[in-house]
Design a protein around this motif. Structure first.
Motif, short mmCIF file in Angstrom:
data_model
loop_
_atom_site.label_atom_id
_atom_site.label_comp_id
_atom_site.label_asym_id
_atom_site.label_seq_id
_atom_site.Cartn_x
_atom_site.Cartn_y
_atom_site.Cartn_z
N PRO A 172 0.84 -1.20 0.00
CA PRO A 172 0.00 0.00 0.00
C PRO A 172 0.87 1.25 0.00
CG PRO A 172 0.08 -0.94 2.19
CD PRO A 172 0.80 -1.90 1.28
N ALA A 173 0.35 2.33 -0.52
CA ALA A 173 1.05 3.61 -0.44
C ALA A 173 1.14 3.97 1.04
CB ALA A 173 0.28 4.69 -1.21
N THR A 174 2.33 4.29 1.49
CA THR A 174 2.55 4.56 2.90
C THR A 174 3.70 5.54 3.07
OG1 THR A 174 2.76 3.49 5.07
CG2 THR A 174 4.15 2.61 3.28
N TYR A 175 4.00 5.90 4.29
CA TYR A 175 5.10 6.81 4.59
C TYR A 175 6.43 6.11 4.34
CZ TYR A 175 1.66 9.88 6.55
OH TYR A 175 0.59 10.71 6.69
N SER A 176 7.43 6.89 3.93
CA SER A 176 8.75 6.33 3.69
C SER A 176 9.82 7.35 4.08
CB SER A 176 8.91 5.93 2.22
OG SER A 176 8.85 7.06 1.38
N SER A 177 11.03 6.84 4.19
CA SER A 177 12.19 7.66 4.55
C SER A 177 13.36 7.24 3.67
CB SER A 177 12.53 7.45 6.03
OG SER A 177 13.73 8.12 6.36
N THR A 178 14.13 8.24 3.22
CA THR A 178 15.31 7.95 2.42
C THR A 178 16.29 9.11 2.48
OG1 THR A 178 16.14 7.26 0.24
CG2 THR A 178 14.32 8.85 0.26
N SER A 179 17.55 8.81 2.22
CA SER A 179 18.57 9.84 2.06
C SER A 179 19.02 9.89 0.61
CB SER A 179 19.78 9.55 2.97
OG SER A 179 20.44 8.38 2.53
N PRO A 230 14.08 4.92 -5.74
CA PRO A 230 13.32 3.81 -5.17
C PRO A 230 13.96 3.25 -3.90
CG PRO A 230 14.55 3.07 -7.08
CD PRO A 230 14.77 4.55 -6.97
N SER A 231 15.19 3.69 -3.59
CA SER A 231 15.85 3.27 -2.35
C SER A 231 15.21 4.01 -1.19
CB SER A 231 17.34 3.63 -2.37
OG SER A 231 18.07 2.72 -3.12
N ARG A 232 14.57 3.25 -0.30
CA ARG A 232 13.91 3.88 0.85
C ARG A 232 13.41 2.80 1.78
NH1 ARG A 232 10.69 7.94 -0.58
NH2 ARG A 232 11.90 8.18 -2.45
N GLN A 233 13.03 3.22 2.97
CA GLN A 233 12.36 2.33 3.90
C GLN A 233 10.88 2.71 3.91
OE1 GLN A 233 13.94 1.61 7.77
NE2 GLN A 233 15.95 1.09 7.00
N TYR A 234 10.06 1.71 3.63
CA TYR A 234 8.61 1.88 3.68
C TYR A 234 8.13 1.48 5.06
CZ TYR A 234 8.99 2.17 -1.38
OH TYR A 234 9.33 2.55 -2.65
N PHE A 235 7.44 2.38 5.73
CA PHE A 235 6.95 2.15 7.09
C PHE A 235 5.54 1.58 7.01
CE2 PHE A 235 10.58 4.54 7.89
CZ PHE A 235 10.85 4.61 9.24
N LEU A 236 5.34 0.44 7.67
CA LEU A 236 4.05 -0.25 7.65
C LEU A 236 3.70 -0.72 9.06
CD1 LEU A 236 5.09 -2.07 4.47
CD2 LEU A 236 3.00 -0.71 4.56
N PHE A 268 8.69 11.16 3.48
CA PHE A 268 7.77 11.31 2.36
C PHE A 268 6.41 10.73 2.74
CE2 PHE A 268 12.00 11.50 0.73
CZ PHE A 268 11.95 12.51 -0.21
N ASP A 269 5.35 11.40 2.28
CA ASP A 269 4.00 10.94 2.57
C ASP A 269 3.62 9.82 1.60
OD1 ASP A 269 3.15 12.12 0.14
OD2 ASP A 269 2.20 13.82 1.13
N PRO A 270 2.44 9.21 1.76
CA PRO A 270 2.05 8.10 0.89
C PRO A 270 2.00 8.44 -0.60
CG PRO A 270 0.71 8.07 2.85
CD PRO A 270 1.51 9.36 2.88
N GLU A 271 1.85 9.73 -0.94
CA GLU A 271 1.83 10.14 -2.34
C GLU A 271 3.24 10.41 -2.87
OE1 GLU A 271 -0.43 11.68 -0.03
OE2 GLU A 271 -1.76 10.05 -0.63
N GLY A 272 4.26 10.25 -2.02
CA GLY A 272 5.63 10.47 -2.43
C GLY A 272 6.11 11.90 -2.30
N GLU A 273 5.31 12.75 -1.66
CA GLU A 273 5.70 14.15 -1.47
C GLU A 273 6.49 14.30 -0.16
OE1 GLU A 273 5.12 16.60 -3.71
OE2 GLU A 273 4.26 15.02 -4.98
N GLN A 274 7.55 15.08 -0.22
CA GLN A 274 8.35 15.32 0.98
C GLN A 274 7.51 16.05 2.02
OE1 GLN A 274 12.15 17.24 0.35
NE2 GLN A 274 12.26 17.85 2.49
#
Length: 177
Positions: free
Chosen positions: A92-99, A105-111, A156-162
């Motif tokens: 599902p679209a969810t919050y993520s974090s990346t540097s 596409p490199s990131r951690q998806y929080f679920l 980043f929010d579920p829509e991919g916006e910072q």
């Protein structure tokens, strides 16, 4: 901003913030199966000169899971994730974090999990995808800087916006069965 400045915000939002030197190591006793992160330990680290100015990471609770996709250099986590989603259905679209930047596409998806379930850390997910849970690993997050690239970690929010501030621990979507 460093660990001492942001730890209260993460705690207020329900997370378990821990200080890390670069990406490792956290303070003894903060991670692993018997790790403890509570208000007392957070206050102790926030006032300890060894830890107060360090990067910030989040230890997962038993109901949190993070899918860590590495896709840079020779790592192909995005292709491995696409293959898994074709087989199991999309995340599902969810919050993520990346540097690595907004378009990476490199990131951690929080679920979130509906009940505690211990998952496999790597295989059979793919060599460039890890699962982060309370007993295994942690997530380096804003306002930290990646120790090798010097790039900031961003949310980043579920829509991919910072977004300017971290989500609440209850905001991420549920991991599908």
């Amino acid at each position: 901003m460093t660990y001492s400045g942001v730890a209260p915000l993460y705690l207020e939002r329900g997370f378990q913030p821990i200080p890390v030197k670069g990406k490792t190591p956290p303070p003894p006793g903060a991670t692993g199966r018997n790790g403890v992160v509570n208000e007392q330990s957070i206050q102790r680290w926030a006032h300890d000169p060894e830890w107060s100015g360090q990067n910030t990471a989040l230890r997962a609770s038993p109901l949190e899971v993070r899918i860590d996709v590495d896709d840079y250099g020779t790592k192909n986590g995005a292709a491995q994730l696409a293959a898994l989603e074709e087989l199991l259905g999309p995340l599902p679209a969810t919050y993520s974090s990346t540097s690595r930047g907004a378009d990476s596409p490199s990131r951690q998806y929080f679920l979130t999990l509906k009940e505690p379930v211990e998952m496999v850390g790597k295989a059979p997910l793919g060599t460039d995808i890890d699962v982060v849970q309370s007993h295994h690993r942690y997530s380096v997050v804003f306002p930290s800087f990646h120790p090798e690239t010097g790039s900031p970690y961003l949310w980043f929010d579920p829509e991919g916006e910072q977004i300017a501030a971290p989500p609440y621990v209850t905001d991420p979507e549920y991991l599908p069965e």
